[in-house]
Design a protein around this motif. Structure first.
Motif, PDB file in Angstrom:
ATOM      1  N   LEU A  66      22.919  29.195 -20.567  1.00  0.00           N
ATOM      2  CA  LEU A  66      23.060  27.508 -20.985  1.00  0.00           C
ATOM      3  C   LEU A  66      23.615  27.708 -22.741  1.00  0.00           C
ATOM      4  CD1 LEU A  66      22.529  24.799 -19.292  1.00  0.00           C
ATOM      5  CD2 LEU A  66      23.969  25.729 -19.047  1.00  0.00           C
ATOM      6  N   LEU A  67      24.904  27.874 -22.929  1.00  0.00           N
ATOM      7  CA  LEU A  67      25.076  26.554 -24.498  1.00  0.00           C
ATOM      8  C   LEU A  67      25.760  25.780 -24.660  1.00  0.00           C
ATOM      9  CD1 LEU A  67      25.878  27.829 -27.712  1.00  0.00           C
ATOM     10  CD2 LEU A  67      28.055  28.838 -27.092  1.00  0.00           C
ATOM     11  N   PRO A  68      24.605  24.752 -24.499  1.00  0.00           N
ATOM     12  CA  PRO A  68      25.140  23.676 -25.117  1.00  0.00           C
ATOM     13  C   PRO A  68      26.012  23.113 -26.414  1.00  0.00           C
ATOM     14  CG  PRO A  68      22.467  23.690 -24.994  1.00  0.00           C
ATOM     15  CD  PRO A  68      22.967  24.769 -24.636  1.00  0.00           C
ATOM     16  N   ASN A  69      27.405  22.048 -26.344  1.00  0.00           N
ATOM     17  CA  ASN A  69      27.301  22.037 -27.598  1.00  0.00           C
ATOM     18  C   ASN A  69      27.632  20.181 -27.833  1.00  0.00           C
ATOM     19  OD1 ASN A  69      29.738  20.160 -26.431  1.00  0.00           O
ATOM     20  ND2 ASN A  69      30.364  22.447 -24.985  1.00  0.00           N
ATOM     21  N   THR A  70      27.987  19.988 -29.220  1.00  0.00           N
ATOM     22  CA  THR A  70      27.428  18.883 -29.369  1.00  0.00           C
ATOM     23  C   THR A  70      28.538  18.149 -29.925  1.00  0.00           C
ATOM     24  OG1 THR A  70      27.406  19.423 -31.873  1.00  0.00           O
ATOM     25  CG2 THR A  70      25.365  19.775 -31.039  1.00  0.00           C
ATOM     26  N   SER A  71      29.371  18.292 -28.382  1.00  0.00           N
ATOM     27  CA  SER A  71      30.575  17.509 -28.489  1.00  0.00           C
ATOM     28  C   SER A  71      30.349  16.199 -28.555  1.00  0.00           C
ATOM     29  CB  SER A  71      32.074  18.170 -27.667  1.00  0.00           C
ATOM     30  OG  SER A  71      32.974  17.319 -27.073  1.00  0.00           O
ATOM     31  N   GLY A  72      31.783  15.074 -29.561  1.00  0.00           N
ATOM     32  CA  GLY A  72      31.454  14.188 -29.699  1.00  0.00           C
ATOM     33  C   GLY A  72      30.893  14.107 -30.698  1.00  0.00           C
ATOM     34  N   ALA A  73      29.581  14.465 -31.382  1.00  0.00           N
ATOM     35  CA  ALA A  73      29.217  14.697 -32.772  1.00  0.00           C
ATOM     36  C   ALA A  73      30.498  14.627 -33.983  1.00  0.00           C
ATOM     37  CB  ALA A  73      28.297  15.040 -32.979  1.00  0.00           C
ATOM     38  N   ARG A  74      30.713  13.221 -34.823  1.00  0.00           N
ATOM     39  CA  ARG A  74      31.207  12.573 -35.615  1.00  0.00           C
ATOM     40  C   ARG A  74      30.573  13.383 -36.557  1.00  0.00           C
ATOM     41  NH1 ARG A  74      33.040   8.229 -32.636  1.00  0.00           N
ATOM     42  NH2 ARG A  74      30.774   7.671 -32.615  1.00  0.00           N
ATOM     43  N   THR A  75      29.118  12.996 -36.923  1.00  0.00           N
ATOM     44  CA  THR A  75      28.863  13.624 -38.443  1.00  0.00           C
ATOM     45  C   THR A  75      27.272  14.497 -38.325  1.00  0.00           C
ATOM     46  OG1 THR A  75      26.629  12.203 -37.892  1.00  0.00           O
ATOM     47  CG2 THR A  75      28.478  11.305 -39.172  1.00  0.00           C
ATOM     48  N   CYS A  91      18.079  22.225 -21.751  1.00  0.00           N
ATOM     49  CA  CYS A  91      18.813  23.569 -21.784  1.00  0.00           C
ATOM     50  C   CYS A  91      19.362  25.122 -22.302  1.00  0.00           C
ATOM     51  CB  CYS A  91      19.861  22.370 -22.499  1.00  0.00           C
ATOM     52  SG  CYS A  91      20.182  21.665 -21.179  1.00  0.00           S
ATOM     53  N   GLY A  92      17.001  24.850 -23.278  1.00  0.00           N
ATOM     54  CA  GLY A  92      17.404  25.783 -24.177  1.00  0.00           C
ATOM     55  C   GLY A  92      17.589  25.787 -25.541  1.00  0.00           C
ATOM     56  N   LYS A  93      17.701  27.122 -26.122  1.00  0.00           N
ATOM     57  CA  LYS A  93      17.367  26.836 -27.832  1.00  0.00           C
ATOM     58  C   LYS A  93      18.757  27.410 -28.354  1.00  0.00           C
ATOM     59  CE  LYS A  93      15.576  31.897 -27.840  1.00  0.00           C
ATOM     60  NZ  LYS A  93      15.080  33.421 -28.060  1.00  0.00           N
ATOM     61  N   PHE A  94      19.548  27.114 -27.429  1.00  0.00           N
ATOM     62  CA  PHE A  94      21.117  27.738 -28.096  1.00  0.00           C
ATOM     63  C   PHE A  94      21.417  26.768 -28.115  1.00  0.00           C
ATOM     64  CE2 PHE A  94      19.735  31.877 -26.403  1.00  0.00           C
ATOM     65  CZ  PHE A  94      20.567  33.007 -26.976  1.00  0.00           C
ATOM     66  N   ILE A  95      22.143  26.840 -29.016  1.00  0.00           N
ATOM     67  CA  ILE A  95      22.837  25.030 -29.532  1.00  0.00           C
ATOM     68  C   ILE A  95      24.377  25.995 -30.122  1.00  0.00           C
ATOM     69  CG2 ILE A  95      22.176  24.579 -31.287  1.00  0.00           C
ATOM     70  CD1 ILE A  95      23.346  21.984 -29.324  1.00  0.00           C
ATOM     71  N   LYS A  96      25.573  24.919 -29.639  1.00  0.00           N
ATOM     72  CA  LYS A  96      26.871  25.488 -30.333  1.00  0.00           C
ATOM     73  C   LYS A  96      27.517  24.193 -30.746  1.00  0.00           C
ATOM     74  CE  LYS A  96      32.055  25.930 -29.348  1.00  0.00           C
ATOM     75  NZ  LYS A  96      32.912  25.443 -29.105  1.00  0.00           N
ATOM     76  N   VAL A  97      27.216  24.056 -32.580  1.00  0.00           N
ATOM     77  CA  VAL A  97      27.436  22.683 -33.239  1.00  0.00           C
ATOM     78  C   VAL A  97      28.828  22.883 -33.184  1.00  0.00           C
ATOM     79  CG1 VAL A  97      27.198  22.151 -35.397  1.00  0.00           C
ATOM     80  CG2 VAL A  97      25.528  23.222 -34.708  1.00  0.00           C
ATOM     81  N   GLU A  98      29.186  21.599 -32.624  1.00  0.00           N
ATOM     82  CA  GLU A  98      30.480  21.615 -33.486  1.00  0.00           C
ATOM     83  C   GLU A  98      31.118  19.820 -33.720  1.00  0.00           C
ATOM     84  OE1 GLU A  98      32.468  22.649 -28.989  1.00  0.00           O
ATOM     85  OE2 GLU A  98      34.008  20.638 -29.473  1.00  0.00           O
ATOM     86  N   VAL A  99      30.908  19.801 -34.295  1.00  0.00           N
ATOM     87  CA  VAL A  99      31.184  19.074 -35.613  1.00  0.00           C
ATOM     88  C   VAL A  99      33.243  17.822 -35.657  1.00  0.00           C
ATOM     89  CG1 VAL A  99      30.655  17.027 -37.206  1.00  0.00           C
ATOM     90  CG2 VAL A  99      28.893  18.462 -36.722  1.00  0.00           C
ATOM     91  N   ASP A 109      34.763  20.452 -38.812  1.00  0.00           N
ATOM     92  CA  ASP A 109      34.387  19.466 -39.979  1.00  0.00           C
ATOM     93  C   ASP A 109      32.775  20.934 -40.490  1.00  0.00           C
ATOM     94  OD1 ASP A 109      33.039  18.237 -42.531  1.00  0.00           O
ATOM     95  OD2 ASP A 109      33.327  16.758 -41.762  1.00  0.00           O
ATOM     96  N   ASN A 110      33.614  21.343 -41.641  1.00  0.00           N
ATOM     97  CA  ASN A 110      33.321  22.917 -42.210  1.00  0.00           C
ATOM     98  C   ASN A 110      31.883  22.837 -42.353  1.00  0.00           C
ATOM     99  OD1 ASN A 110      33.966  24.456 -41.073  1.00  0.00           O
ATOM    100  ND2 ASN A 110      35.160  25.596 -42.529  1.00  0.00           N
TER     101      ASN A 110
END
Lengths: 254, 254, 254, 254
Positions: A66-75, A91-99, A109-110
């Protein structure tokens, strides 16, 4: 195919997939089987821990990471909170950061992404940040502990391919962590091209999920990814302007 | 993969290959096995019927269809003579008509090719003419009995890909016989792109033969061809200018 | 700008224009003045020798060279007949040979065009054949007396630019007669690109005629054509993959 | 041409130029006269206030606006110091912020550039930051007071054109301050394309300075910039896949 090691996990497939936009969720396990994808991204919002609705996780086989993502994050702060919730939800330790704050092109937002990556990497997450391919930023992401960088080829869902080809090529040449092209890949030829350029993997969601037959399309992408990877290993020859004959050209009947 | 019928023969592979430019001929059978290619082109000049040198045909398994080509021909008449010699030498009824007088870009002479095609088709050959993608000429080739048309993507041996993309697309849309993209395809992504456009098959020689590992490269191309074909069958979605989210974008923490 | 000599006539403008598709014919003289174009193509059908309707020729100043075209011709014979009628009608000795049977893409019939060119050149016409950019054919057109070759960049009226860029480049390098890119040029940047490649002139009709302000657009194209031509004369430097600084990069404050 | 107002100054030319890489500095005034450029960037390091060497400023006519740049800066602080020195040296209030640490591709450091922009704008400078075209960053630059944004088309000095075309287009559509494409523009057609896309101006240095005849090349670029601008104002028509006839196609001789 040769192995890709990410967050201590060994992947033999270099095609990462996603759970969004499928006409029916029942396509997800079929697509995963047909494509052999071993990593799939899921928006935490879709993970219904309360249990009223059928949980999207029930459609994902256990052997797929699983690669949970942070979709919806604005900051950065929101991304960090979502990541922690994901870990607590198992969901485990993987995370796709998406801002994302730009709602028209969904451009990442880089800077906020860099901040969230630094915090989450320090907390032991395996962080894969989704970014505009900016060489300077990518080197900084490496420094703060990103496990990979995920540059976009074109805006999410556009299927346009590698609009940012030259910028991605700089990341591939200069990064020490894996480069995973994410977003914009709309056809198998785009995926093959990314791998030929030297990407370590690609993430494809829209193009597979919105095909008439997502399982067949998943298989098509998996073959294209492997084709591109094999071509790079088998060492392609260069291009030329003038022709170079394959067959003898002296007059046959001389 | 779905079948391609050409000259009464059924092909399950849509990757055609060639015998030129290999560092060692011993690569040919390895490449054929790794790629699954079922049709291979060979310059008649390389077929040593006298037997002094080791015949190139001995490197080609029996289940692979020979596609002798008229390489070296500079007029329709020369192409016709070479084709007849090939048939007498037992090379079968398939013939790739190639008439070239321009020695810099090796561009085909479309008109002489049309003339040779007409004569050879009338004699019962299964004629695959190699041409510049000219829609008007392609329709005429159909009328005189061509079994397929083989438009070039870029000059022979340049590995540049589909420089003539838009012209090939016209042929694909308007021809009733199969369209086989031949020449210029230098990477698996190019082959996948040709198939996504709707080509019925591709012929790849230089890019495979000049790779460091031609067998692995042959396998890479076969996967790319299948990927492109599957994608077309699975129906790809279109492209867009603005982004389309894969994940829910309403603030996660609202 | 340096001069272009064609059919014994000296042109100081390398932008040729056309009379089709204008919202109102009164734009034609304004466009000619704003652009400085010295050659304009006109379909003979539009030349009303009978005089009932206002003749299109009345909109074209005397100092602009007429280039009647054989639009509507479907065979060499028809093109020849139209050309002769044009000469008898006093349209001069220039003729653009255009033979089209494909009604979807309006692709020229290269072979019929070659035949018509041979006949008309022998009759003393200054023949400018409109063709698919086929190097072998272009050399044959030279042999039979064409005064120039007019390869298409993209189908008529599509505004897509130089889809056939690589094929046109071959003509430019190998032809001894002028190469005039005709059809497909939709923006000034396309016209500049054609000139940078080495074209001797371009013909632009649709993009100018269908602009909201055709006179201003004519001026835009004339500047782009001159820009591309000047750049070629001033000798452009090549491209590179890595950056090359314009400013000193040693730390300013060291 | 219509006017561009920047920092309270009115420009009638939308071609900005530079002082680097000329074979001889004596080309600079000739190039400025031939091109009509009204703004020229100069590395402060080249401004020899001590007077031992001939000052580069002596080659720049008084009516041309100086755009000193912070070339050599590796942090926001260094850029700020250079800008202040430039102002004290009498170079005016315009400043191009350029912060570069990557020595291979000379890619700008977007974050340090943003920080320097904020400080300098607050001090009353007219700040033009040189950046990778990142929509999110560009909007932030506007917020902190940038007078324009200067996205790169391709790495400095590569002459490759608009590799970042799609990213630049997003800035053009979404920014309220002018967008000036800077770096990578190698041919007049690239400059015209940038203006057709909607850029407000372009900055060209390498392509002009390294031409065999920099004055003629300066003139070529100025014409291309004006051509692209006029085309946008005159409203170009769209593109199409199928052909659209310019001339009547019903058989002429029916």
């Amino acid at each position: 195919m040769d192995e890709l090691i990410l967050g201590g996990h060994t992947f033999t497939s270099r095609l990462f997939t996603g759970t969004g936009k499928f006409g029916s969720r029942s396509w997800i396990p079929k697509m995963l089987e047909a494509s052999g994808s071993q990593m799939i991204t899921v928006a935490l919002r879709r993970v219904d821990s309360g249990g009223r609705n059928e949980n999207i996780l029930s459609f994902i086989p256990e052997n797929v990471v699983l690669l949970p993502n942070t979709s919806g994050a604005r900051t950065a702060e929101e991304a960090v909170r979502i990541a922690r919730i994901a870990r607590e939800a198992g969901c485990g330790k993987f995370i796709k950061v998406e801002v994302i704050t730009d709602m028209r092109y969904l451009m990442p937002d880089n800077w906020e992404t860099l901040r969230a990556t630094e915090i989450l990497a320090a907390e032991g997450f395996v962080v894969l940040p989704y970014v505009l391919p900016d060489l300077v930023l990518a080197k900084r992401l490496e420094e703060v502990g990103a496990a990979a960088v995920m540059p976009l080829g074109a805006p999410i869902g556009t299927n346009r391919g590698l609009d940012t080809r030259e910028l991605i090529a700089m990341l591939i040449e200069n990064c020490t962590v894996p480069v995973v092209v994410d977003a914009g890949i709309g056809k198998p030829s785009h995926a093959a091209e990314a791998m030929e350029l030297g990407a370590d993997a690609v993430l494809v969601n829209t193009a597979i999920a919105t095909a008439e037959d997502p399982a067949m399309m998943g298989r098509a992408f998996s073959m294209a990814v492997e084709a591109g990877r094999l071509a790079r290993i088998a060492r392609m020859a260069g291009t030329s302007v003038e022709a170079r004959p394959s067959s003898p050209l002296t007059g046959f009947l001389d």
